[in-house]
Design an enzyme around this catalytic site. Structure first.
Site, PDB file in Angstrom:
ATOM      1  N   GLY A 227       0.782  -1.232   0.000  1.00  0.00           N
ATOM      2  CA  GLY A 227       0.000   0.000   0.000  1.00  0.00           C
ATOM      3  C   GLY A 227       0.816   1.286   0.000  1.00  0.00           C
ATOM      4  N   PRO A 271       4.693  -4.757  -1.086  1.00  0.00           N
ATOM      5  CA  PRO A 271       4.534  -3.575  -1.934  1.00  0.00           C
ATOM      6  C   PRO A 271       4.495  -3.919  -3.420  1.00  0.00           C
ATOM      7  CG  PRO A 271       6.808  -3.784  -1.258  1.00  0.00           C
ATOM      8  CD  PRO A 271       6.073  -4.912  -0.600  1.00  0.00           C
ATOM      9  N   GLY A 272       3.576  -3.297  -4.112  1.00  0.00           N
ATOM     10  CA  GLY A 272       3.542  -3.420  -5.571  1.00  0.00           C
ATOM     11  C   GLY A 272       3.865  -2.076  -6.186  1.00  0.00           C
ATOM     12  N   ARG A 273       2.902  -1.150  -6.035  1.00  0.00           N
ATOM     13  CA  ARG A 273       3.012   0.177  -6.647  1.00  0.00           C
ATOM     14  C   ARG A 273       4.355   0.860  -6.346  1.00  0.00           C
ATOM     15  NH1 ARG A 273      -1.660   3.018  -7.512  1.00  0.00           N
ATOM     16  NH2 ARG A 273      -2.627   1.802  -5.847  1.00  0.00           N
ATOM     17  N   TYR A 313     -10.752   4.693 -11.766  1.00  0.00           N
ATOM     18  CA  TYR A 313     -10.724   5.297 -10.415  1.00  0.00           C
ATOM     19  C   TYR A 313     -10.649   6.828 -10.442  1.00  0.00           C
ATOM     20  CZ  TYR A 313      -8.372   0.707  -9.848  1.00  0.00           C
ATOM     21  OH  TYR A 313      -7.994  -0.606  -9.911  1.00  0.00           O
ATOM     22  N   CYS A 344     -13.842   4.008 -28.181  1.00  0.00           N
ATOM     23  CA  CYS A 344     -15.211   4.471 -28.385  1.00  0.00           C
ATOM     24  C   CYS A 344     -16.004   4.444 -27.079  1.00  0.00           C
ATOM     25  CB  CYS A 344     -15.871   3.595 -29.448  1.00  0.00           C
ATOM     26  SG  CYS A 344     -17.405   4.299 -30.004  1.00  0.00           S
ATOM     27  N   TYR A 373       0.008  -1.242 -12.194  1.00  0.00           N
ATOM     28  CA  TYR A 373      -1.393  -1.365 -12.617  1.00  0.00           C
ATOM     29  C   TYR A 373      -1.623  -0.632 -13.936  1.00  0.00           C
ATOM     30  CZ  TYR A 373      -1.407  -2.679  -7.722  1.00  0.00           C
ATOM     31  OH  TYR A 373      -1.098  -3.272  -6.523  1.00  0.00           O
TER      32      TYR A 373
HETATM   33  N1  LLP Z   1      -1.063  -7.450  -1.246  1.00  0.00           N
HETATM   34  C1  LLP Z   1      -2.360  -7.677  -1.516  1.00  0.00           C
HETATM   35  C2  LLP Z   1      -3.028  -8.787  -0.895  1.00  0.00           C
HETATM   36  C3  LLP Z   1      -3.049  -6.822  -2.404  1.00  0.00           C
HETATM   37  O1  LLP Z   1      -4.330  -7.043  -2.653  1.00  0.00           O
HETATM   38  C4  LLP Z   1      -2.362  -5.747  -3.003  1.00  0.00           C
HETATM   39  C5  LLP Z   1      -3.060  -4.872  -3.947  1.00  0.00           C
HETATM   40  C6  LLP Z   1      -0.990  -5.559  -2.709  1.00  0.00           C
HETATM   41  C7  LLP Z   1      -0.377  -6.422  -1.810  1.00  0.00           C
HETATM   42  C8  LLP Z   1      -0.163  -4.450  -3.323  1.00  0.00           C
HETATM   43  O2  LLP Z   1      -0.662  -3.200  -3.055  1.00  0.00           O
HETATM   44  P1  LLP Z   1       0.185  -1.887  -3.469  1.00  0.00           P
HETATM   45  O3  LLP Z   1       1.459  -1.883  -2.663  1.00  0.00           O
HETATM   46  O4  LLP Z   1       0.477  -1.987  -4.917  1.00  0.00           O
HETATM   47  O5  LLP Z   1      -0.717  -0.752  -3.145  1.00  0.00           O
HETATM   48  N2  LLP Z   1      -5.444  -1.371  -9.357  1.00  0.00           N
HETATM   49  C9  LLP Z   1      -5.405  -0.441  -8.237  1.00  0.00           C
HETATM   50  C10 LLP Z   1      -4.693  -1.041  -7.046  1.00  0.00           C
HETATM   51  C11 LLP Z   1      -5.304  -2.338  -6.614  1.00  0.00           C
HETATM   52  C12 LLP Z   1      -4.531  -2.966  -5.525  1.00  0.00           C
HETATM   53  C13 LLP Z   1      -5.052  -4.328  -5.224  1.00  0.00           C
HETATM   54  N3  LLP Z   1      -4.284  -5.011  -4.238  1.00  0.00           N
HETATM   55  C14 LLP Z   1      -4.750   0.855  -8.707  1.00  0.00           C
HETATM   56  O6  LLP Z   1      -4.383   0.941  -9.878  1.00  0.00           O
HETATM   57  O7  LLP Z   1      -4.628   1.789  -7.914  1.00  0.00           O
END
Ligand code: LLP
Length: 414
Positions: A227, A271-273, A313, A344, A373
């Protein structure tokens, strides 16, 4: 900052027009140095106790990026069989993969089990299914601590109104089901939501989660989820998420827990983002400009098929304009203009009535912070093939890391 591209020398000497003449538009361009820098920062989050950062590959599962994550020493989490398979293909050993699915079939659970990948179960029902399939096994459970956070209601993944995880009030049932099948609950995980820009909600979430963790004896790991935010308004000088501050603020909370619990289990984050968002921009071409009933539009080839976030979003992505390989400055004049794609749908909007440098037909636009994403949520809507992705390597050389889809790719399924 007036230009992210210039500020960090994003293209490392490559000319944007050369990139698009070789690889076409729209084009995802990644900067390897940014990926490595961000991954190293999350690696340093907890220093005093055993810790791993699990890169959340749903944000970006390009094979080359996974290999970078592997080299940087990150572990990874997977949401599906194919995410597990691509991690194995990238070279991640099973013990560095964590399967955190929801609502999956016995086949998916079996794939993880047969490959020695530990699974977290997200409901009592799934725990029961897992227990029936693999009595005596080790597993984790995902707990919903009852509070969530996030940049949009669609990304809040905990709290009383989401589909995710097991409510705290059902923990006794977790123990009953585990006992019935002799399951060993070796880990617990949570993911509260996405895009914190300050540490406070994460600090509150881990404090709360560690309170819950005390109910689970003999844990091998505790996973706090991801997050960590990205400054999507960086051209307006939005400050980055301060991971060092988070690290410092976490320490006394972890100290308290460890002294109560008797030992330090492995702590994890997901962390992803944070790892990839800022590493990529999308280059697209402006093919038309117009004024409709007094509203100005710049029409590009970056549609909602290429980047879904603004449509889905209302997300903000900064935009820079490039003409003759140079970033056009706001000081040369501005317009309030809506930047759209070529799909379209009236919701196919990248930026609504935004003050931008004056845009001309044939300019390039660069949509920033597209690495998370972005491609992973792209589609072939309107039968537009998915983009190519290129990586600007640390030495400045450009590598094609995913070719553009073709018409033949699209019809090969019929
Ligand atoms: N772990 C779990 C279980 C998750 O569901 C997620 C994201 C993460 C880790 C990684 O979260 P991050 O660090 O990336 O915030 N498509 C949306 C974000 C959806 C996130 C879903 N879960 C966007 O583009 O903002």
């Amino acid at each position: 900052m007036s230009s992210y591209i210039k500020n960090i020398d994003f293209f490392k000497g490559n000319k944007p027009e050369d990139l698009v003449s070789e690889f076409g538009t729209p084009l995802y361009v990644y900067n390897e140095s940014v990926i490595r820098k961000q991954m190293r920062k999350v690696e340093g989050l907890i220093k005093k106790y055993p810790y791993t950062a699990n890169y959340s590959i749903k944000s970006n599962s390009n094979l080359s990026i996974l290999k970078i994550a592997l080299e940087e020493g990150l572990n990874a989490d997977a949401m599906s069989v194919n995410e597990m398979r691509i991690l194995l293909l990238a070279g991640f050993p099973a013990e560095r993969i964590f399967f955190v699915p929801n609502n999956v079939s016995s086949e998916e659970l079996t794939f993880a089990h047969d490959n020695n990948i530990i699974t977290s179960l997200d409901s009592i029902d799934q725990l029961d299914r897992f227990g029936k399939l693999f009595p005596g096994s080790r597993c984790a459970v995902r707990i919903n601590p009852g509070v969530g956070a996030g940049h949009h209601e669609k990304v809040v993944t905990a709290g009383k109104k989401t589909k995710f995880a097991i409510a705290e009030e059902d923990i006794d049932t977790v123990f009953e089901v585990a006992a019935k099948y002799d399951l060993k609950i070796v880990g617990i995980n949570q993911h509260v939501g996405s895009l914190y820009m300050v540490p406070d909600p994460f600090i509150a979430a881990i404090g709360n989660f560690l309170r819950i963790a005390r109910k689970f004896p003999n844990l091998e790991f505790i996973d706090f989820g991801g997050g960590f935010g990205t400054p999507y308004h960086k051209l307006n000088d939005e400050a980055p998420f301060d991971i060092d501050k988070l690290s410092k603020e976490m320490e006394p909370i972890l100290d308290d827990f460890v002294s109560d619990y008797g030992y330090a289990p492995l702590f994890k984050s997901e962390p992803g983002r944070y790892c990839v968002a800022e590493s990529s921009l999308i280059l697209g071409r402006v093919f038309a400009t117009k004024s409709n009933y007094g509203h100005k539009y710049a029409g590009t080839d970056i549609g909602m098929n290429v980047l879904a976030r603004p449509t889905l979003y209302d997300s903000w992505h900064d935009i820079e304009v490039i003409r003759n390989n140079e970033v056009v400055s706001l000081e040369d004049g501005t317009d309030v203009i809506t930047v759209t794609g070529n799909i379209c749908e009236s919701g196919d909007i990248l930026a609504k009535e935004r003050e931008l440098p004056i845009i001309k037909t044939e300019d390039l636009v660069a949509v920033l912070d597209a690495g998370a994403y972005g491609y992973s949520m792209s589609s072939s809507y309107n039968l537009r093939p998915r983009c190519a992705e290129v990586l600007i390597q640390e030495d400045g050389n450009v590598k094609l890391i995913r070719r553009r889809e073709t018409f033949e790719d699209l019809i090969s399924l019929f």
